[in-house]
Scaffold this motif. Structure first.
Motif, PDB file in Angstrom:
ATOM      1  N   PRO A  12       0.803  -1.234   0.000  1.00  0.00           N
ATOM      2  CA  PRO A  12       0.000   0.000   0.000  1.00  0.00           C
ATOM      3  C   PRO A  12       0.832   1.279   0.000  1.00  0.00           C
ATOM      4  O   PRO A  12       0.386   2.302  -0.509  1.00  0.00           O
ATOM      5  CB  PRO A  12      -0.815  -0.118   1.293  1.00  0.00           C
ATOM      6  CG  PRO A  12      -0.864  -1.563   1.598  1.00  0.00           C
ATOM      7  CD  PRO A  12       0.417  -2.145   1.081  1.00  0.00           C
ATOM      8  N   GLU A  13       2.047   1.216   0.514  1.00  0.00           N
ATOM      9  CA  GLU A  13       2.884   2.420   0.539  1.00  0.00           C
ATOM     10  C   GLU A  13       3.369   2.819  -0.853  1.00  0.00           C
ATOM     11  O   GLU A  13       3.777   3.956  -1.074  1.00  0.00           O
ATOM     12  CB  GLU A  13       4.117   2.195   1.431  1.00  0.00           C
ATOM     13  CG  GLU A  13       3.795   1.917   2.873  1.00  0.00           C
ATOM     14  CD  GLU A  13       3.567   0.441   3.158  1.00  0.00           C
ATOM     15  OE1 GLU A  13       4.003  -0.395   2.341  1.00  0.00           O
ATOM     16  OE2 GLU A  13       2.932   0.132   4.178  1.00  0.00           O
ATOM     17  N   TYR A  15       1.550   2.457  -3.743  1.00  0.00           N
ATOM     18  CA  TYR A  15       0.456   2.821  -4.649  1.00  0.00           C
ATOM     19  C   TYR A  15       0.532   4.263  -5.145  1.00  0.00           C
ATOM     20  O   TYR A  15       0.297   4.509  -6.331  1.00  0.00           O
ATOM     21  CB  TYR A  15      -0.903   2.550  -4.007  1.00  0.00           C
ATOM     22  CG  TYR A  15      -1.221   1.085  -3.793  1.00  0.00           C
ATOM     23  CD1 TYR A  15      -0.554   0.086  -4.495  1.00  0.00           C
ATOM     24  CD2 TYR A  15      -2.188   0.691  -2.889  1.00  0.00           C
ATOM     25  CE1 TYR A  15      -0.847  -1.248  -4.302  1.00  0.00           C
ATOM     26  CE2 TYR A  15      -2.495  -0.642  -2.687  1.00  0.00           C
ATOM     27  CZ  TYR A  15      -1.817  -1.611  -3.399  1.00  0.00           C
ATOM     28  OH  TYR A  15      -2.105  -2.918  -3.208  1.00  0.00           O
ATOM     29  N   PRO A  16       0.850   5.250  -4.307  1.00  0.00           N
ATOM     30  CA  PRO A  16       0.962   6.619  -4.846  1.00  0.00           C
ATOM     31  C   PRO A  16       2.064   6.761  -5.898  1.00  0.00           C
ATOM     32  O   PRO A  16       1.911   7.509  -6.866  1.00  0.00           O
ATOM     33  CB  PRO A  16       1.280   7.470  -3.613  1.00  0.00           C
ATOM     34  CG  PRO A  16       0.760   6.689  -2.473  1.00  0.00           C
ATOM     35  CD  PRO A  16       0.934   5.249  -2.842  1.00  0.00           C
ATOM     36  N   LEU A  17       3.155   6.022  -5.736  1.00  0.00           N
ATOM     37  CA  LEU A  17       4.218   6.046  -6.740  1.00  0.00           C
ATOM     38  C   LEU A  17       3.719   5.467  -8.055  1.00  0.00           C
ATOM     39  O   LEU A  17       3.964   6.027  -9.126  1.00  0.00           O
ATOM     40  CB  LEU A  17       5.431   5.258  -6.243  1.00  0.00           C
ATOM     41  CG  LEU A  17       6.609   5.154  -7.201  1.00  0.00           C
ATOM     42  CD1 LEU A  17       7.186   6.526  -7.471  1.00  0.00           C
ATOM     43  CD2 LEU A  17       7.653   4.223  -6.642  1.00  0.00           C
ATOM     44  N   ALA A  19       0.647   5.407  -9.055  1.00  0.00           N
ATOM     45  CA  ALA A  19      -0.323   6.353  -9.612  1.00  0.00           C
ATOM     46  C   ALA A  19       0.383   7.522 -10.295  1.00  0.00           C
ATOM     47  O   ALA A  19       0.001   7.924 -11.401  1.00  0.00           O
ATOM     48  CB  ALA A  19      -1.246   6.858  -8.512  1.00  0.00           C
ATOM     49  N   ALA A  20       1.422   8.074  -9.656  1.00  0.00           N
ATOM     50  CA  ALA A  20       2.135   9.208 -10.247  1.00  0.00           C
ATOM     51  C   ALA A  20       2.828   8.807 -11.541  1.00  0.00           C
ATOM     52  O   ALA A  20       2.771   9.538 -12.539  1.00  0.00           O
ATOM     53  CB  ALA A  20       3.156   9.756  -9.249  1.00  0.00           C
TER      54      ALA A  20
END
Length: 91
Positions: A12-13, A15-17, A19-20
């Motif tokens: 989960p940590e 996921y933002p990477l 997405a970007a």
């Protein structure tokens, strides 16, 4: 060994990477397709490349002045105008 690599990257940590990077790849892909398909200076076919420099200013103007640019031309460059107005113009 493959499961440890999956466990390392699919967390989960991260996921933002993902997405970007996905958004950046999407923007690059959109711009690439837009330039190849409708840019008047890009010629993919052999006949188009053989024609040399075209002085087709109307087509270039149509490409540069697209509908989003025409829509935003007379708008103020603000992200959140109501919040900006609240803090800039107190009653």
């Amino acid at each position: 060994m493959a499961s440890s690599a999956v466990n390392r990257w699919v967390r989960p940590e991260v996921y933002p990477l993902f997405a970007a990077v996905g958004v950046a790849v999407g923007i690059c892909g959109f711009q690439l397709v837009r330039n190849v398909c409708i840019n008047p200076e890009v010629r993919v076919s052999k006949e188009g490349r053989a024609s040399g420099v075209l002085e087709n200013f109307a087509e270039g103007e149509r490409y540069a002045e697209h509908s989003l640019r025409k829509f935003l031309r007379n708008k103020r460059p603000e992200i959140m105008p109501s919040i900006n107005g609240f803090f800039a113009n107190p009653k």
